[in-house]
Design an enzyme around this catalytic site. Structure first.
Site, mmCIF file in Angstrom:
data_model
loop_
_atom_site.group_PDB
_atom_site.id
_atom_site.type_symbol
_atom_site.label_atom_id
_atom_site.label_comp_id
_atom_site.label_asym_id
_atom_site.label_seq_id
_atom_site.Cartn_x
_atom_site.Cartn_y
_atom_site.Cartn_z
ATOM 1 N N GLY A 188 -1.072 8.185 -2.127
ATOM 2 C CA GLY A 188 -0.231 7.879 -3.289
ATOM 3 C C GLY A 188 0.993 7.037 -3.019
ATOM 4 O O GLY A 188 1.350 6.161 -3.797
ATOM 5 N N GLU A 189 1.662 7.281 -1.904
ATOM 6 C CA GLU A 189 2.924 6.565 -1.659
ATOM 7 C C GLU A 189 2.693 5.152 -1.127
ATOM 8 O O GLU A 189 3.512 4.265 -1.342
ATOM 9 C CB GLU A 189 3.796 7.301 -0.631
ATOM 10 C CG GLU A 189 3.681 8.812 -0.630
ATOM 11 C CD GLU A 189 4.585 9.499 -1.614
ATOM 12 O OE1 GLU A 189 5.659 8.975 -1.914
ATOM 13 O OE2 GLU A 189 4.210 10.602 -2.079
ATOM 14 N N LEU A 190 1.598 4.994 -0.381
ATOM 15 C CA LEU A 190 1.421 3.741 0.360
ATOM 16 C C LEU A 190 1.639 2.474 -0.481
ATOM 17 O O LEU A 190 2.369 1.572 -0.071
ATOM 18 C CB LEU A 190 0.040 3.704 1.032
ATOM 19 C CG LEU A 190 -0.207 2.406 1.809
ATOM 20 C CD1 LEU A 190 0.638 2.356 3.069
ATOM 21 C CD2 LEU A 190 -1.676 2.251 2.161
#
Ligand code: FES
Ligand code: FES
Length: 908
Positions: A867-869
């Site tokens: 999710g953060e990438l």
């Protein structure tokens, strides 16, 4: 009042309604058609779309008086049902069009209206349609939605069978790595999933509706609160102030580090002595209707003594600034970084030096669903609070002492969330709901309108950064000096942790051996800092991924090749001296190189003096987990029909249900059970164990490992001597326990040292390379992203629809961060549009994702998070692209047209 006869979803109905009410209110509240969602309520998102006499209409801004007698109205409920999906709905499921799903009914209704009048649109026409009808989606990056419409059109024209859109299980029945649709998809695309506001409407009679009395200034002392006039307003049951709060009346910020100069008890539930930021809650009006509650809230008088408001880190750090929380300095946490040798002599002797100052803005989350919740006492007399919380057990600990309730008497539940992207890592209204429910003894519900949602929920914290690189003659970076100040707003929650992220991610990706620097957390009176996707890394990479391009420009080398020279290779370590768990960048950079060359060539050919084109690249990394030995728990139970899996893997809309299902199905694959036999119990502290919060891309890794462990324990108990497995009946007959608690701890991690920031905080990281193809109009300064490419290594992939979807959506937020999004001016940035949300045409349709799947030793079945990438540094690719196209370097985001124009003028 008006009486009309309307044909609603093909059925004639007599409707009696107030002329001034919106069509959305009447459909939802009087007719129970809660598939019609209300997001912005201001005509800017299309969540409330319905078709009236063949025309697409935003029902939130359509007054009943404007709906013609006899009008034919189609809502999502009239398009298809869970048992009989319309082709558009089936296509939405197949393409992962419903992430949080809050926008899905509105988009599907919109697509139906489009296809009714243009049965065979081009992709461009689909995007034009969504753009001109202001259909906004914050999760998907739009491409999957266009894909869905194109396929639906084919089905409707008889060029494709609807069956072709259905998921086909491979022969071995495995779903790991497949495009198996998430369990909640059908409910989302049919409008049958109840989000918080829908559940609120369906509470029993007697439920009190709440409205907040909020501060209209950013910093003040409270001299008095007068509720007498408000008390007499129609429908008012009670007005709750700080005097009604039984506990400490504070939300704990859960100080992470002992070197923090605050104690974490800085955020009032209801303000008592001071207002710390605009929107702070001062009282709660509990009334029979929301309208009455809001009207009465206007009548509460608050006597305030204005104080100077410090609206940025530099203002709050000034010598003469007063302490916002008396007794705690405004700079309440500092974190140095020291890796390798002293950098000063290295800088002095470096062959090449580059330095710069950067600012990343207060990015708003802009979820489609505004904040919402409800509370009641359950039949075991537990105060039960439903909200969008993505940290149920965390919030439990943060609010129980403030409310003054025994922990076992507090139960938190997550409603299906119409997007959070991290803002719900903070408690927002949970404690307010709790106080009102405790003070009245009645069920209560609270719904922010979009203005409240923007102005009174946390934001990404701005970073003010200075960065310097020293490199040898070949461009290998040998030293880095950094300095960063974090504007964290008035409340401390996790501000220290966020500041540490600067140490962990500024310069990450390159094996820089020597680093010195310092970061600090600053208390201000602007919006409180909350988690936001990629927490701390978009700020960090703005500095380090811009500066590497600036270094390349000084050295007159290609920024791509300078990165290739510096990326992590065997023997290199992270800024915190951790050895990366995989060295995947060399393979990734080789994958990107030919694409980069082709894009550069294309940009060169297409560039004109009016529209200059360029290509920007950036590199991004993020950890999966909370620092140090992060842990999680889940339980599995064998049932007659299959297996039940319980966890608090909270859902922002990213696909927690699919994550849990895919992992459990893989773990249980020796049993040969079908996915439908796995029942998920999720996100209720009374029913599921503490799996930790859904943040920091930790869930797939940490909770995934806990689920895997539970699978292993269950399988071990079921296994017979001959290697086959006992049935449920055999287990019962042999009195073997049916339920197993899976646990996992990242015991291989070590938290970072608070004097040097050195340590091994994460067991698993995600790695990405981003390439933006941009066009800059030199007449008006507007930047358009024409193409985007991502090379991602997120380990082995659990579910391809979910992972693709996360990347599309995260990059779209990166493009917004680069070009338009901000929450700075309290009198301006107060709607989706004003905050700069990207619409369909702001995100490129040419959008490619390539994976390098290096299995992670510490990831369940090799998986990392995802999710953060995509939001670590996709914005910097755009910023670097602008510079490649025009020579203009934007160091203070967003790159609004006027800033680009100013830069162009300066170059001349
Ligand atoms: S346009 Fe109606 S809710 Fe946003
Ligand atoms: S799926 Fe569109 S806003 Fe979440």
């Amino acid at each position: 009042m008006i009486k009309s006869t309307l044909k609603i979803n093909g059925v004639e109905k007599v409707v009696v309604a107030r002329a001034g009410d919106s069509l959305a209110e009447v459909l939802r509240e009087q007719l129970g058609l809660t598939g019609v969602k209300v997001g912005c309520g201001e005509g800017q998102c299309g969540s409330c779309n319905v078709i009236v006499d063949g025309k697409l209409v935003r029902s939130c801004v359509t007054k009943m008086s404007k709906v013609a007698e006899g009008a034919s109205i189609t809502t999502i409920e009239g398009i298809g049902t869970p048992d009989n999906l319309h082709a558009i709905q089936a296509a939405w499921v197949a393409h992962g069009g419903a992430q949080c799903g809050f926008c899905s009914p509105g988009f599907i209704v919109s697509s139906k209206a489009l296809l009714d009048q243009n049965p065979e649109p081009t992709r461009e026409q689909v995007k034009d349609w969504f753009q001109s009808h202001r259909n906004a989606c914050r999760c998907t990056g739009y491409k999957p939605l266009v894909d869905a419409v194109m396929d639906a059109a084919k089905v409707m024209l008889g060029k494709m069978n609807v069956g072709d859109l259905e998921y086909k299980a491979p022969k071995d029945g495995q779903i790991w790595g497949s495009k198996y649709p998430r369990p909640s998809a059908v409910a989302k695309v049919t409008g049958t999933l109840d989000y918080g506001a829908d559940l609120g409407l369906k509470l029993p009679p007697g439920t009190l509706r709440l409205a907040l009395v909020q501060a209209k200034v950013s910093h003040a002392n409270i001299r008095g609160i007068d509720t007498s006039e408000a008390q007499k307003m129609p429908g008012v049951y009670k007005i709750v102030t700080h005097k009604d709060v039984k506990g400490k009346n504070r939300i704990s910020g859960l100080i992470t580090f002992p070197t923090n100069k605050g104690d974490g008890w800085d955020r009032p539930i209801l303000c008592d002595t001071k207002v710390y930021q605009f929107g702070d809650a001062i009282a709660i009006v509990c009334a029979d209707t929301e309208q009455n509650a809001r009207a009465a809230a206007e009548k509460v008088k608050v006597d305030l003594e204005a104080l100077p408001a410090y609206m940025s880190a530099p203002e709050a750090m000034a010598q003469d600034a007063m302490e916002i929380h008396p007794g705690t300095p405004n700079v309440y946490f500092e974190i140095p970084i020291a890796k390798g040798e002293d950098t000063k002599p290295l800088m002095d002797s470096a062959a090449h030096v580059a330095e710069g100052e950067y600012y990343l803005q207060r990015q708003p989350h802009l979820t489609m669903e505004p904040d919402v919740g409800l509370a009641y006492f359950d039949d075991e007399e537990r105060l039960t609070i439903h909200s969008k919380s993505i940290g149920l057990h965390l919030h439990h600990a943060m609010i129980a002492p403030g409310l003054g309730i025994e922990p076992e008497k507090l139960r938190l539940v997550q409603n299906p969330a119409g997007g959070t992207f991290g803002y719900k890592f903070s408690p927002t209204m949970e404690a307010l709901l709790g106080v009102a429910c405790m003070a009245t003894g009645r069920p209560v519900s609270l719904r922010y309108n979009y203005y409240q949602h923007i102005t009174y929920t946390g934001k990404r914290s701005p970073f003010w950064m200075k960065l310097k690189y020293g490199a040898d003659k070949d461009g290998k970076i040998t030293a880095m000096e950094s300095d960063w100040s974090v504007d964290h707003g008035p409340y401390s929650e996790f501000g220290d942790l966020l500041t540490l992220r600067g140490a962990q991610f500024i310069g990450a990706g390159y094996g820089i051996p020597n680093i010195r620097g310092k970061g600090r957390t600053v208390c201000t009176n602007h919006a409180w800092g909350s988690a936001f996707r990629a927490y701390g890394s978009p700020q960090s990479f703005l500095a380090s991924e811009s500066l590497i391009d600036e270094l390349a420009a000084k050295m007159k080398v290609d920024p791509f090749e300078l990165r290739a020279r510096n990326i992590y290779r065997q023997g290199d370590t992270t800024p915190t001296s951790q050895a990366p768990e995989v060295y995947c960048f060399p393979e990734m950079i080789d994958k990107l190189r030919p694409l980069y060359k082709a894009a550069k060539e294309k940009a060169r050919k297409e560039s004109t003096p009016e529209v200059k084109k360029g290509v920007g690249i950036s590199l991004g990394i993020y950890g999966c987990g909370l620092d140090g030995p992060d842990s999680s728990e889940a339980w599995l139970e064998l049932t007659k029909d299959g297996v039940t899996v319980a966890s608090t893997w909270e859902d922002h809309g990213q696909g927690a249900d699919m994550g849990a299902l895919g992992t459990a199905h893989k773990g249980l694959s020796p049993l040969g059970i079908r996915p439908e036999q796995i029942r998920l119990v999720m996100n209720d502290t009374a029913l599921a164990p503490n799996s930790g919060p859904a943040g920091g891309s930790r869930s797939q890794v940490v909770t995934g490992n806990a689920i895997k462990n539970g699978c292993e324990l269950l399988l071990a108990a079921m296994r017979k001597k001959d290697g086959s497995y006992r049935t449920y009946d055999e287990m019962v007959a042999e009195k073997i326990p049916l339920r197993y608690s899976g646990k996992w701890t990242a015991s291989m991690n070590s938290a970072c040292d608070l004097q040097t920031s050195q340590g091994s905080p994460f067991a698993v990281y995600m790695y990405g390379l981003f390439m933006a193809e941009v066009a800059v109009n030199t007449k008006n300064g507007k930047t358009t992203v024409e193409g985007f490419t991502v090379i991602a290594d997120v380990g082995s992939i659990n579910n391809r629809l979910v992972v693709d979807g996360q990347i599309y959506g995260g990059v779209a937020q990166g493009i917004g961060l680069a070009l338009t999004e901000d929450f700075e001016k309290l009198d301006k940035h107060t709607s989706l549009l004003a905050c700069g949300i990207p619409y369909a045409k702001d995100i490129p349709d040419k959008f490619d994702i390539h994976y390098v799947e290096t299995p992670r030793e510490n990831g369940p079945f090799g998986a990392a998070g995802v999710g953060e990438l995509p939001l670590t540094s996709s914005h910097v690719a755009v910023i670097n692209g602008i510079c490649d196209a025009t020579g203009v370097r934007i160091r203070k985001l967003p790159a609004l047209p006027e800033k680009v124009l100013e830069g162009l003028k300066a170059l001349k």
